[in-house]
Design a protein around this motif. Structure first.
Motif, short mmCIF file in Angstrom:
data_model
loop_
_atom_site.label_atom_id
_atom_site.label_comp_id
_atom_site.label_asym_id
_atom_site.label_seq_id
_atom_site.Cartn_x
_atom_site.Cartn_y
_atom_site.Cartn_z
N ASP A 1 0.82 -1.22 0.00
CA ASP A 1 0.00 0.00 0.00
C ASP A 1 0.85 1.26 0.00
O ASP A 1 0.34 2.36 -0.26
CB ASP A 1 -0.93 0.01 1.22
N PHE A 2 2.15 1.14 0.32
CA PHE A 2 3.02 2.31 0.32
C PHE A 2 3.55 2.65 -1.07
O PHE A 2 4.25 3.66 -1.24
CB PHE A 2 4.21 2.09 1.27
N GLU A 3 3.23 1.84 -2.06
CA GLU A 3 3.68 2.11 -3.43
C GLU A 3 3.21 3.50 -3.89
O GLU A 3 2.02 3.81 -3.87
CB GLU A 3 3.13 1.04 -4.38
N GLY A 4 4.19 4.35 -4.26
CA GLY A 4 3.89 5.69 -4.76
C GLY A 4 3.47 6.69 -3.71
O GLY A 4 3.20 7.85 -4.02
N LYS A 5 3.44 6.28 -2.44
CA LYS A 5 3.01 7.18 -1.37
C LYS A 5 4.16 8.07 -0.88
O LYS A 5 5.34 7.78 -1.09
CB LYS A 5 2.46 6.37 -0.19
N LEU B 1 11.80 -0.88 2.09
CA LEU B 1 10.84 -0.89 0.99
C LEU B 1 11.42 -1.56 -0.25
O LEU B 1 10.71 -2.28 -0.97
CB LEU B 1 10.40 0.54 0.67
N SER B 2 12.72 -1.35 -0.50
CA SER B 2 13.35 -1.99 -1.66
C SER B 2 13.31 -3.50 -1.54
O SER B 2 13.08 -4.21 -2.53
CB SER B 2 14.80 -1.51 -1.79
N GLU B 3 13.53 -4.01 -0.33
CA GLU B 3 13.47 -5.46 -0.11
C GLU B 3 12.06 -6.01 -0.33
O GLU B 3 11.89 -7.19 -0.66
CB GLU B 3 13.92 -5.79 1.32
N LYS B 4 11.05 -5.13 -0.17
CA LYS B 4 9.66 -5.54 -0.36
C LYS B 4 9.18 -5.26 -1.79
O LYS B 4 8.02 -5.52 -2.12
CB LYS B 4 8.74 -4.81 0.62
N GLY B 5 10.07 -4.66 -2.62
CA GLY B 5 9.69 -4.32 -3.99
C GLY B 5 8.76 -3.14 -4.09
O GLY B 5 7.94 -3.05 -5.02
#
Length: 285
Positions: free
Chosen positions: A109-113, A127-131
């Motif tokens: 859900d944090f994508e682009g936030k 976040l990078s580890e989570k893609g």
């Protein structure tokens, strides 16, 4: 005379806990008000009082040899700085939080936030580890207000009790790491100062063991002694001494404080009486 140079936080809770640790290790600091550097009168040590965020660079540059610092700050700014000892105080989490009104399902859900934080390296790595790719807004200071003023959709910050998040109508949704105070070592420390570090670390370990333990004395009927001894841990084995009253013995041992009440309940059921519990100042192995 060679002295080991230690950095501690200039002010705040970590400062007080660090000074208490040194005091418990028998290190007396001659410290006047607002001093930025002080010496110990009974241990070859100089103490530097620094801003928490500046300590990693002082370690990297070899300006100080060791430091008591939050593990979270070391992860954010410390690079290859070695941790010699975890100290067990100033525990906290570094977490992602969103407004309570936000529907949250997963880290995706944090994508682009937009995320406001003082820990950009930690957030970016997580976040990078989570893609996940997000827009980070670096803020030094209170980040909790950022979502309320429209600056960010979420925040990343230290969480201790959670009261600050609650007051700002925020909810913790992802714990990125757990942190506590650690003893960190400069990569440029000399061998002579490493020897002093070993002496200090020996004292610290003795203090930490004592903080995790309780000394227990109890009276036990000899008929139940074998059962009671099986319940008791010890540094090697419990000490058993005969009492003046025939048929009874005094048992002395050390119990881990995390298992304390569980063990005490079992001892009472096994017939132990007159249980005394004492704090331990130091535990030297």
């Amino acid at each position: 005379m060679t002295k080991i140079r230690i950095a501690i936080q200039k002010s705040g809770r970590l400062n007080q806990d660090s000074l208490q640790m040194l005091k418990d290790c028998g290190v007396s600091i001659d410290n006047g008000k607002d001093q930025l550097k002080a010496s110990s009168r009974n241990f070859p040590m100089e103490v530097f009082y620094l801003r928490n965020g500046d300590i990693p660079q002082y370690l990297k540059d070899g300006v100080v040899d060791i430091a008591i610092i939050g593990e979270n700050v070391l992860i954010e700014k410390g690079g290859d700085i070695t941790i010699a000892e975890k100290l067990g105080f100033s525990k906290c989490k570094v977490s992602l939080a969103v407004p309570k009104s936000t529907a949250y399902n997963s880290v995706k859900d944090f994508e682009g936030k937009r995320i406001a934080t003082s820990y950009p390296n930690t957030v970016q790595k997580y976040l990078s580890e989570k893609g996940v790719t997000a827009d980070l807004h670096i803020i030094n200071g209170s980040v909790e207000i950022a979502p309320n003023i429209g600056l960010a959709d979420a925040i990343c910050d230290i969480v201790s009790s959670g009261s600050t998040l609650f007051k700002n109508n925020l909810e913790e949704v992802e714990v990125m790491l757990k942190s506590e105070a650690v003893l960190a070592v400069s990569p440029k420390i000399t061998q002579e100062r490493k020897d002093l570090l070993q002496k200090l670390q020996f004292r610290i370990q003795s203090v930490l063991r004592a903080r995790q333990s309780k000394y227990v004395l109890l009276n036990a009927p000899n008929t139940n002694l074998d059962e009671i001894l099986t319940l008791l841990p010890g540094m090697r084995s419990p000490t058993v001494l005969p009492l003046a009253e025939e048929g009874w013995s005094s048992v002395h041992t050390v119990i881990n404080k995390d298992k304390f009440w569980e063990v005490i309940d079992e001892l009472k059921q096994a017939g132990a009486e007159g249980i005394l519990v004492c704090p331990i100042e130091k535990m030297v192995l």
